[in-house]
Structure formats: structure tokens, C-alpha cells
Design a protein around this motif. Structure first.
Motif, PDB file in Angstrom:
ATOM      1  N   ALA A  93       2.934  -3.378  -1.623  1.00 53.93           N
ATOM      2  CA  ALA A  93       2.099  -2.574  -0.725  1.00 53.93           C
ATOM      3  C   ALA A  93       0.813  -3.309  -0.364  1.00 53.93           C
ATOM      4  CB  ALA A  93       1.778  -1.230  -1.363  1.00 53.93           C
ATOM      5  N   ILE A  94       0.206  -3.994  -1.344  1.00 55.36           N
ATOM      6  CA  ILE A  94      -1.024  -4.736  -1.084  1.00 55.36           C
ATOM      7  C   ILE A  94      -0.744  -5.896  -0.125  1.00 55.36           C
ATOM      8  CG2 ILE A  94      -2.862  -6.132  -2.104  1.00 55.36           C
ATOM      9  CD1 ILE A  94      -3.102  -3.240  -2.826  1.00 55.36           C
ATOM     10  N   TYR A  95       0.380  -6.565  -0.332  1.00 53.41           N
ATOM     11  CA  TYR A  95       0.753  -7.669   0.569  1.00 53.41           C
ATOM     12  C   TYR A  95       0.950  -7.157   1.994  1.00 53.41           C
ATOM     13  CZ  TYR A  95       3.386 -11.380   2.785  1.00 53.41           C
ATOM     14  OH  TYR A  95       3.814 -12.341   3.674  1.00 53.41           O
ATOM     15  N   ALA A  96       1.671  -6.044   2.130  1.00 56.44           N
ATOM     16  CA  ALA A  96       1.925  -5.486   3.465  1.00 56.44           C
ATOM     17  C   ALA A  96       0.624  -5.060   4.128  1.00 56.44           C
ATOM     18  CB  ALA A  96       2.889  -4.305   3.359  1.00 56.44           C
ATOM     19  N   GLY A  97      -0.264  -4.401   3.364  1.00 55.05           N
ATOM     20  CA  GLY A  97      -1.524  -3.944   3.935  1.00 55.05           C
ATOM     21  C   GLY A  97      -2.440  -5.085   4.316  1.00 55.05           C
ATOM     22  N   THR A  98      -2.507  -6.110   3.489  1.00 56.15           N
ATOM     23  CA  THR A  98      -3.348  -7.266   3.783  1.00 56.15           C
ATOM     24  C   THR A  98      -2.840  -8.004   5.012  1.00 56.15           C
ATOM     25  OG1 THR A  98      -3.796  -7.488   1.406  1.00 56.15           O
ATOM     26  CG2 THR A  98      -4.346  -9.354   2.792  1.00 56.15           C
ATOM     27  N   SER A  99      -1.527  -8.160   5.107  1.00 57.37           N
ATOM     28  CA  SER A  99      -0.936  -8.806   6.280  1.00 57.37           C
ATOM     29  C   SER A  99      -1.232  -8.014   7.544  1.00 57.37           C
ATOM     30  CB  SER A  99       0.582  -8.948   6.103  1.00 57.37           C
ATOM     31  OG  SER A  99       0.885  -9.690   4.940  1.00 57.37           O
ATOM     32  N   ALA A 100      -1.113  -6.677   7.451  1.00 61.53           N
ATOM     33  CA  ALA A 100      -1.353  -5.828   8.616  1.00 61.53           C
ATOM     34  C   ALA A 100      -2.784  -5.982   9.125  1.00 61.53           C
ATOM     35  CB  ALA A 100      -1.061  -4.366   8.267  1.00 61.53           C
ATOM     36  N   VAL A 101      -3.755  -5.966   8.201  1.00 65.66           N
ATOM     37  CA  VAL A 101      -5.159  -6.094   8.611  1.00 65.66           C
ATOM     38  C   VAL A 101      -5.426  -7.491   9.162  1.00 65.66           C
ATOM     39  CG1 VAL A 101      -7.551  -6.092   7.788  1.00 65.66           C
ATOM     40  CG2 VAL A 101      -5.961  -4.319   7.003  1.00 65.66           C
TER      41      VAL A 101
END
Length: 255
Positions: free
Chosen positions: A167-175
Motif C-alpha cells: 500500500a505504501i509503495y502504491a501510494g508513493t508511486s501515485a503521488v
């Protein structure tokens, strides 16, 4: 009026759906083939311009979905480099021809396929997650993202070895990509890529992209993608060869 040729619409809808599924995490880096696929039906520069508002619309959904799952430390390392890469891409964009852009997109796509086969990222996992290393790959991601929205692989080379929770990877990539893509709006406008015709096409395909994101969210844990990946990588490889051939022929015959 936007082009409504059936072949044009079919390729564009397929491309935007593919990118939307990728944004949801279903197809990994295969979303980077958006510009190469659209280059089959329009100039690569226009393809990048049409796709940018669609990407930003999808980024907004991803950022909202993962708004509480972001590694800001990683972003503080990579975003300054991405800003430099974006500026370099803007400067060079004014000096390169459409054929050069096509050749560059084809080469980057081929490197993506080789990375997936070899794969380069796993060989780099032992390297320390240093700030200079992050700035370097951030700048590379910013540059390739500006030219052809292909910033995913350079970003992942630095981000994946961090072993962030999913989830952290997905959120960081999105931002990261929301900020990078938003920063391209002003340069793209001054370069003429966000003209009325391209924006009309973008508006047509934004709902398709959003539908692809939601479809990807629904399907990501429900289907096996092994066979699909195998077929998709071969098709992308053939597409990359065609882009390299067309771009190289235009570049070298034009000398």
C-alpha cells in the motif's frame, strides 16, 4: 472535431484502458506502452499530449485512494531529480524531430522489455538506497516521463529495492507521478501539445481511463495474469521494434 475513425477509436480506447488497469496495479509497468501504442495512430508528440490529462485524471483517483499510505522520505529524495529531468526534457523537446521522439520511445520500450526479462532491477537490489542514487533515478524518471510518459521503470529501479509495504509503495508511486505529470502541464502547453484538438480527444478518453482504473481495482486480486503477461510482453516487443525501425528510418533518411 476529434477523429472518429473506428480504427483510431479502437486503438485509443484499448490503450487508455491498458493504462488505467496499470494505474490500478493490475499490469505493473505495462502502462508505459501508452505513447508507443498511440504512436500507431498519431504523431508521438500528440500522443503524449492527449495522454497527459488522462493520466492526471487517473492519478487523482489513485492519490485519493492511497492518501494515507505515502513514504514522504522517498519523495523528498526523488522529486528534486524529477524536476531536473523534466526541465531537461523540456529543453531538448524543442530541438528534436518527431522521428527522433519515435526512435527514443521505441528504444525505451525495448529497454523496458529487456529489464522485464533479465531483469535489471533485481540485479540492482543490493545497491544502497542512497540519496544521490535516488536523485539520479528520479531525474531519469522525470526525463523519460516528459518525453513519452515512460517514467515507471527508472522510478521502480530505485523504489522497489526499498521494500515498502504494497500500500505504501502504491501510494508513493501515485503521488510521485501525480506531481511529475502535473508539472508537465505548463511545458506541454507552451510546446503546443495541449492544443484544442488534443484536449478534445483527452476529454473523450478520460472516462475510459477512469473506468480502467476501477476495473483494475476490481480485478487485481481476482484473476491470474501469467499468460496475459507472456503474450503482452511479446506484443510490446514487436511494437518496440516497429517504432525503432520507423523512427530510425525517418532520422537517418532525413540526414
Amino acid at each position: 472535431m476529434p477523429m472518429l475513425d473506428p480504427y483510431f477509436v479502437a486503438v485509443a480506447v484499448f490503450t487508455v484502458l491498458l493504462v488505467g488497469l496499470s494505474k490500478a496495479g493490475l499490469l505493473g509497468s505495462l502502462g508505459m506502452v501508452g505513447v508507443p501504442l498511440l504512436s500507431l495512430i498519431m504523431p508521438a508528440r500528440d500522443a503524449a499530449g492527449v495522454l497527459l490529462p488522462v493520466l492526471i485524471a487517473m492519478d487523482i483517483i489513485a492519490v485519493y485512494a492511497y492518501r494515507n499510505d505515502v513514504d514522504w522520505r522517498l519523495l523528498r529524495i526523488m522529486l528534486p531529480g524529477a524536476a531536473v529531468g523534466t526541465l531537461v526534457g523540456w529543453v531538448l523537446w524543442s530541438f528534436v524531430s518527431d522521428d527522433m521522439v519515435l526512435l527514443f520511445v521505441g528504444i525505451v520500450t525495448l529497454l523496458f522489455i529487456l529489464d522485464a526479462i533479465l531483469p535489471l532491477r533485481k540485479k540492482l537490489e543490493g545497491l544502497p538506497p542512497s540519496r544521490p542514487w535516488g536523485i539520479f533515478w528520479g531525474s531519469f524518471a522525470g526525463f523519460t516521463s516528459f518525453i513519452s510518459h515512460t517514467g515507471g521503470p527508472p522510478y521502480q529501479i530505485y523504489a522497489l529495492p526499498q521494500r515498502l509495504p504494497p500500500a505504501i509503495y502504491a501510494g508513493t508511486s501515485a503521488v510521485f507521478f501525480f506531481i511529475v505529470n502535473s508539472a508537465k502541464l505548463i511545458p506541454y502547453f507552451f510546446l503546443g501539445q495541449l492544443n484544442v484538438h488534443n484536449l478534445q480527444l483527452s476529454a473523450m478518453f478520460i472516462p475510459v481511463g477512469i473506468a480502467g482504473v476501477f476495473a483494475g481495482i476490481f480485478l487485481v486480486r481476482r484473476i491470474s495474469m501469467q499468460l496475459f503477461y507472456r503474450i503482452a510482453y511479446w506484443l510490446v516487443f514487436l511494437l518496440a521494434l516497429k517504432l525503432v525501425w520507423d523512427g530510425a528510418r525517418g532520422v537517418f533518411l532525413g540526414l
